[in-house]
Scaffold this motif. Structure first.
Motif, PDB file in Angstrom:
ATOM      1  N   HIS A  76     -32.938   4.637 -25.830  1.00  0.00           N
ATOM      2  CA  HIS A  76     -32.110   5.762 -26.236  1.00  0.00           C
ATOM      3  C   HIS A  76     -32.571   6.187 -27.634  1.00  0.00           C
ATOM      4  N   VAL A  77     -32.775   7.468 -27.829  1.00  0.00           N
ATOM      5  CA  VAL A  77     -33.233   7.979 -29.115  1.00  0.00           C
ATOM      6  C   VAL A  77     -32.167   8.909 -29.675  1.00  0.00           C
ATOM      7  N   PHE A  78     -31.866   8.720 -30.962  1.00  0.00           N
ATOM      8  CA  PHE A  78     -30.897   9.540 -31.669  1.00  0.00           C
ATOM      9  C   PHE A  78     -31.615  10.167 -32.853  1.00  0.00           C
ATOM     10  N   ILE A  79     -31.615  11.502 -32.924  1.00  0.00           N
ATOM     11  CA  ILE A  79     -32.345  12.210 -33.980  1.00  0.00           C
ATOM     12  C   ILE A  79     -31.397  13.133 -34.719  1.00  0.00           C
ATOM     13  N   GLY A  80     -31.683  13.332 -35.975  1.00  0.00           N
ATOM     14  CA  GLY A  80     -30.911  14.262 -36.791  1.00  0.00           C
ATOM     15  C   GLY A  80     -31.440  14.230 -38.204  1.00  0.00           C
ATOM     16  N   GLY A  81     -30.891  15.092 -39.028  1.00  0.00           N
ATOM     17  CA  GLY A  81     -31.285  15.139 -40.423  1.00  0.00           C
ATOM     18  C   GLY A  81     -30.814  13.905 -41.176  1.00  0.00           C
ATOM     19  N   ALA A  82     -31.342  13.736 -42.368  1.00  0.00           N
ATOM     20  CA  ALA A  82     -30.936  12.610 -43.209  1.00  0.00           C
ATOM     21  C   ALA A  82     -29.448  12.724 -43.525  1.00  0.00           C
ATOM     22  N   TYR A  83     -28.760  11.617 -43.447  1.00  0.00           N
ATOM     23  CA  TYR A  83     -27.332  11.524 -43.784  1.00  0.00           C
ATOM     24  C   TYR A  83     -26.475  12.467 -42.948  1.00  0.00           C
ATOM     25  N   ASN A  84     -26.786  12.557 -41.664  1.00  0.00           N
ATOM     26  CA  ASN A  84     -26.030  13.408 -40.757  1.00  0.00           C
ATOM     27  C   ASN A  84     -25.120  12.620 -39.825  1.00  0.00           C
TER      28      ASN A  84
ATOM     29  N   LEU B  68     -40.221  -4.781 -26.498  1.00  0.00           N
ATOM     30  CA  LEU B  68     -38.872  -5.069 -26.996  1.00  0.00           C
ATOM     31  C   LEU B  68     -37.815  -4.747 -25.946  1.00  0.00           C
ATOM     32  N   GLU B  69     -38.046  -3.697 -25.168  1.00  0.00           N
ATOM     33  CA  GLU B  69     -37.092  -3.281 -24.128  1.00  0.00           C
ATOM     34  C   GLU B  69     -36.933  -4.318 -23.022  1.00  0.00           C
ATOM     35  N   GLN B  70     -37.877  -5.209 -22.905  1.00  0.00           N
ATOM     36  CA  GLN B  70     -37.779  -6.255 -21.893  1.00  0.00           C
ATOM     37  C   GLN B  70     -36.670  -7.253 -22.215  1.00  0.00           C
TER      38      GLN B  70
ATOM     39  N   ARG C 133     -45.654  13.760 -33.489  1.00  0.00           N
ATOM     40  CA  ARG C 133     -46.355  13.238 -32.308  1.00  0.00           C
ATOM     41  C   ARG C 133     -45.644  12.014 -31.735  1.00  0.00           C
ATOM     42  N   LEU C 134     -45.191  11.136 -32.621  1.00  0.00           N
ATOM     43  CA  LEU C 134     -44.473   9.953 -32.172  1.00  0.00           C
ATOM     44  C   LEU C 134     -43.162  10.339 -31.499  1.00  0.00           C
ATOM     45  N   TYR C 135     -42.420  11.242 -32.091  1.00  0.00           N
ATOM     46  CA  TYR C 135     -41.137  11.645 -31.524  1.00  0.00           C
ATOM     47  C   TYR C 135     -41.319  12.302 -30.152  1.00  0.00           C
TER      48      TYR C 135
ATOM     49  N   LYS D  33     -40.283  11.640 -24.481  1.00  0.00           N
ATOM     50  CA  LYS D  33     -40.791  11.639 -23.108  1.00  0.00           C
ATOM     51  C   LYS D  33     -40.412  10.348 -22.388  1.00  0.00           C
ATOM     52  N   GLU D  34     -40.505   9.213 -23.085  1.00  0.00           N
ATOM     53  CA  GLU D  34     -40.226   7.909 -22.492  1.00  0.00           C
ATOM     54  C   GLU D  34     -38.737   7.575 -22.432  1.00  0.00           C
ATOM     55  N   ALA D  35     -37.954   8.178 -23.296  1.00  0.00           N
ATOM     56  CA  ALA D  35     -36.541   7.808 -23.433  1.00  0.00           C
ATOM     57  C   ALA D  35     -35.718   8.192 -22.216  1.00  0.00           C
ATOM     58  N   GLU D  36     -34.744   7.342 -21.913  1.00  0.00           N
ATOM     59  CA  GLU D  36     -33.767   7.658 -20.871  1.00  0.00           C
ATOM     60  C   GLU D  36     -32.776   8.689 -21.387  1.00  0.00           C
ATOM     61  N   GLN D  37     -32.481   8.620 -22.683  1.00  0.00           N
ATOM     62  CA  GLN D  37     -31.475   9.479 -23.293  1.00  0.00           C
ATOM     63  C   GLN D  37     -31.955   9.905 -24.676  1.00  0.00           C
TER      64      GLN D  37
END
Length: 130
Positions: free
Chosen positions: A2-10, A73-75, A106-108, A113-117
């Motif tokens: 699961h990936v959570f993205i946002g601005g700094a201190y959001n 790590l996901e294992q 590029r990493l994001y 692409k790989e994330a479930e959420q």
């Protein structure tokens, strides 16, 4: 993943900790661990600070290394990543800052692409993207 993205201190960290409050959570900041700790949920935050320590000229290799490590790590536990939105159309004047922004982009893309959420957190408000 699961990936959570946002601005700094959001409010990303508060949101994630509330989301997983019923589970055993281990949070690691500013690094990419090679071994998963014993936990239900492993939260990795501020990967961009770890990226600064890498050779950003090799961004394709960095992305592959991160993805392979995260898959391992996901294992062992649920994986939640908290990442900071670095761009928003602003091009840094400093070459190293531009390389960091580009590598993060590029990493994001690969992570999303790989994330479930994927969830965007903006001032504490969550928006489901995937």
């Amino acid at each position: 993943m699961h990936v959570f993205i946002g601005g700094a201190y959001n409010g990303k960290t508060d949101y994630v900790m509330r989301l997983y409050k019923q589970q055993q959570v281990v949070m690691i900041a500013d690094e990419l661990p090679e071994v998963a700790p014993a936990c239900d949920v492993l939260v990795l935050k501020n990967l961009e600070n770890w990226l600064v320590t890498q050779d950003l000229e090799e961004d394709e290799q960095i992305v592959q290394t991160v993805l392979a490590t995260l898959q391992e790590l996901e294992q062992h536990c649920t994986l939640a990543l908290i990442v900071t939105d670095m761009g928003r159309g602003v091009v840094p004047m400093d070459k190293q800052a531009r390389q960091l922004r580009d590598t993060c982009g590029r990493l994001y893309q690969a992570l999303f692409k790989e994330a479930e959420q994927v969830v965007r957190i903006w001032y504490g408000i969550a928006e489901q993207l995937k």
